[in-house]
Write a protein that holds these residues in place. Structure first.
Motif, PDB file in Angstrom:
ATOM      1  N   LYS A  43       0.821  -1.205   0.000  1.00 63.62           N
ATOM      2  CA  LYS A  43       0.000   0.000   0.000  1.00 63.62           C
ATOM      3  C   LYS A  43       0.859   1.260   0.000  1.00 63.62           C
ATOM      4  CE  LYS A  43      -3.927  -2.030   0.028  1.00 63.62           C
ATOM      5  NZ  LYS A  43      -4.806  -1.959  -1.119  1.00 63.62           N
ATOM      6  N   SER A  44       2.164   1.096  -0.098  1.00 61.70           N
ATOM      7  CA  SER A  44       3.125   2.214  -0.101  1.00 61.70           C
ATOM      8  C   SER A  44       3.057   3.032   1.182  1.00 61.70           C
ATOM      9  CB  SER A  44       2.922   3.108  -1.321  1.00 61.70           C
ATOM     10  OG  SER A  44       3.172   2.373  -2.494  1.00 61.70           O
ATOM     11  N   ILE A  45       2.608   2.419   2.249  1.00 59.25           N
ATOM     12  CA  ILE A  45       2.589   3.096   3.540  1.00 59.25           C
ATOM     13  C   ILE A  45       4.002   3.144   4.096  1.00 59.25           C
ATOM     14  CG2 ILE A  45       1.703   2.937   5.905  1.00 59.25           C
ATOM     15  CD1 ILE A  45      -0.880   1.736   4.604  1.00 59.25           C
ATOM     16  N   ILE A  46       4.768   2.110   3.769  1.00 58.58           N
ATOM     17  CA  ILE A  46       6.179   2.117   4.141  1.00 58.58           C
ATOM     18  C   ILE A  46       6.895   2.836   3.002  1.00 58.58           C
ATOM     19  CG2 ILE A  46       8.210   0.720   4.630  1.00 58.58           C
ATOM     20  CD1 ILE A  46       6.350  -1.473   5.603  1.00 58.58           C
ATOM     21  N   THR A  47       7.238   4.079   3.239  1.00 58.94           N
ATOM     22  CA  THR A  47       7.854   4.887   2.191  1.00 58.94           C
ATOM     23  C   THR A  47       9.338   4.601   2.050  1.00 58.94           C
ATOM     24  OG1 THR A  47       8.381   6.670   3.702  1.00 58.94           O
ATOM     25  CG2 THR A  47       6.218   6.767   2.654  1.00 58.94           C
ATOM     26  N   THR A  48       9.926   5.121   0.998  1.00 59.79           N
ATOM     27  CA  THR A  48      11.361   4.964   0.769  1.00 59.79           C
ATOM     28  C   THR A  48      12.150   5.513   1.941  1.00 59.79           C
ATOM     29  OG1 THR A  48      10.989   5.134  -1.604  1.00 59.79           O
ATOM     30  CG2 THR A  48      13.233   5.534  -0.824  1.00 59.79           C
ATOM     31  N   LYS A  49      11.706   6.638   2.489  1.00 58.08           N
ATOM     32  CA  LYS A  49      12.405   7.239   3.629  1.00 58.08           C
ATOM     33  C   LYS A  49      12.394   6.318   4.835  1.00 58.08           C
ATOM     34  CE  LYS A  49      12.511  11.152   6.722  1.00 58.08           C
ATOM     35  NZ  LYS A  49      11.859  12.267   7.298  1.00 58.08           N
ATOM     36  N   ILE A  50      11.252   5.738   5.146  1.00 63.88           N
ATOM     37  CA  ILE A  50      11.148   4.853   6.300  1.00 63.88           C
ATOM     38  C   ILE A  50      11.988   3.603   6.068  1.00 63.88           C
ATOM     39  CG2 ILE A  50       9.582   3.394   7.625  1.00 63.88           C
ATOM     40  CD1 ILE A  50       7.452   5.581   7.239  1.00 63.88           C
ATOM     41  N   LYS A  51      11.956   3.056   4.849  1.00 62.09           N
ATOM     42  CA  LYS A  51      12.781   1.890   4.527  1.00 62.09           C
ATOM     43  C   LYS A  51      14.251   2.212   4.726  1.00 62.09           C
ATOM     44  CE  LYS A  51       9.712  -0.193   1.129  1.00 62.09           C
ATOM     45  NZ  LYS A  51       9.551  -0.524  -0.287  1.00 62.09           N
ATOM     46  N   LYS A  52      14.671   3.415   4.285  1.00 58.61           N
ATOM     47  CA  LYS A  52      16.066   3.810   4.445  1.00 58.61           C
ATOM     48  C   LYS A  52      16.426   3.931   5.921  1.00 58.61           C
ATOM     49  CE  LYS A  52      19.425   7.394   3.236  1.00 58.61           C
ATOM     50  NZ  LYS A  52      20.165   7.103   4.448  1.00 58.61           N
ATOM     51  N   GLU A  53      15.556   4.526   6.721  1.00 57.46           N
ATOM     52  CA  GLU A  53      15.804   4.658   8.155  1.00 57.46           C
ATOM     53  C   GLU A  53      15.933   3.296   8.819  1.00 57.46           C
ATOM     54  OE1 GLU A  53      13.404   8.893   8.731  1.00 57.46           O
ATOM     55  OE2 GLU A  53      12.653   7.080   9.698  1.00 57.46           O
ATOM     56  N   MET A  54      15.085   2.351   8.409  1.00 58.42           N
ATOM     57  CA  MET A  54      15.159   1.006   8.975  1.00 58.42           C
ATOM     58  C   MET A  54      16.480   0.344   8.601  1.00 58.42           C
ATOM     59  SD  MET A  54      11.202  -0.191   8.399  1.00 58.42           S
ATOM     60  CE  MET A  54      11.478  -1.879   8.867  1.00 58.42           C
ATOM     61  N   ASP A  55      16.900   0.506   7.348  1.00 60.27           N
ATOM     62  CA  ASP A  55      18.183  -0.052   6.909  1.00 60.27           C
ATOM     63  C   ASP A  55      19.323   0.559   7.702  1.00 60.27           C
ATOM     64  OD1 ASP A  55      17.464  -0.433   3.342  1.00 60.27           O
ATOM     65  OD2 ASP A  55      17.095  -1.765   5.047  1.00 60.27           O
ATOM     66  N   ASP A  56      19.295   1.876   7.896  1.00 62.58           N
ATOM     67  CA  ASP A  56      20.345   2.553   8.662  1.00 62.58           C
ATOM     68  C   ASP A  56      20.407   2.043  10.096  1.00 62.58           C
ATOM     69  OD1 ASP A  56      19.990   5.849   7.092  1.00 62.58           O
ATOM     70  OD2 ASP A  56      20.931   4.001   6.395  1.00 62.58           O
ATOM     71  N   GLU A  57      19.245   1.822  10.706  1.00 59.28           N
ATOM     72  CA  GLU A  57      19.197   1.314  12.083  1.00 59.28           C
ATOM     73  C   GLU A  57      19.773  -0.082  12.189  1.00 59.28           C
ATOM     74  OE1 GLU A  57      15.184   3.737  13.466  1.00 59.28           O
ATOM     75  OE2 GLU A  57      15.195   1.559  13.494  1.00 59.28           O
ATOM     76  N   ASN A  58      19.617  -0.870  11.107  1.00 54.25           N
ATOM     77  CA  ASN A  58      20.102  -2.240  11.101  1.00 54.25           C
ATOM     78  C   ASN A  58      21.530  -2.345  10.575  1.00 54.25           C
ATOM     79  OD1 ASN A  58      17.721  -3.367  12.135  1.00 54.25           O
ATOM     80  ND2 ASN A  58      16.783  -3.351  10.117  1.00 54.25           N
ATOM     81  N   GLY A  59      22.150  -1.207  10.288  1.00 57.49           N
ATOM     82  CA  GLY A  59      23.533  -1.200   9.851  1.00 57.49           C
ATOM     83  C   GLY A  59      23.716  -1.506   8.366  1.00 57.49           C
ATOM     84  N   ASN A  60      22.645  -1.441   7.603  1.00 60.95           N
ATOM     85  CA  ASN A  60      22.730  -1.690   6.156  1.00 60.95           C
ATOM     86  C   ASN A  60      22.845  -0.373   5.415  1.00 60.95           C
ATOM     87  OD1 ASN A  60      22.282  -4.404   6.690  1.00 60.95           O
ATOM     88  ND2 ASN A  60      20.070  -4.176   6.518  1.00 60.95           N
ATOM     89  N   ARG A  61      23.990   0.162   5.384  1.00 64.71           N
ATOM     90  CA  ARG A  61      24.205   1.469   4.736  1.00 64.71           C
ATOM     91  C   ARG A  61      24.566   1.250   3.278  1.00 64.71           C
ATOM     92  NH1 ARG A  61      23.768   4.315   9.146  1.00 64.71           N
ATOM     93  NH2 ARG A  61      24.855   3.799  11.041  1.00 64.71           N
ATOM     94  N   ASN A  62      23.701   1.743   2.377  1.00 67.48           N
ATOM     95  CA  ASN A  62      23.916   1.585   0.937  1.00 67.48           C
ATOM     96  C   ASN A  62      24.418   2.854   0.320  1.00 67.48           C
ATOM     97  OD1 ASN A  62      23.061  -1.049   1.031  1.00 67.48           O
ATOM     98  ND2 ASN A  62      20.935  -0.498   0.682  1.00 67.48           N
TER      99      ASN A  62
END
Length: 62
Positions: A43-62
């Motif tokens: 539903k695109s409720i999880i936006t690109t920004k939120i996905k990026k923040e989650m990746d950053d929190e998990n140490g997945n820096r792209n």
């Protein structure tokens, strides 16, 4: 932190959800959690920004 909630499904709803056992998870909690996350994503409720923040929190820096 985790949050526990109680959810009630009709027999028909649970029968449909059960068909995804082994595909979306093994436990009841895993099934429901994954269904909710998939729905939010589709539903695109999880936006690109939120996905990026989650990746950053998990140490997945792209």
């Amino acid at each position: 932190m985790s949050k526990r909630i109680q959810v009630t499904f009709t027999k028909e709803q649970w029968s449909m959800i059960e068909k995804f056992r082994g595909i979306l998870g093994e436990s009841d909690a895993e099934l429901i959690r994954n269904i909710v996350l998939i729905w939010l994503s589709e539903k695109s409720i999880i936006t690109t920004k939120i996905k990026k923040e989650m990746d950053d929190e998990n140490g997945n820096r792209n």
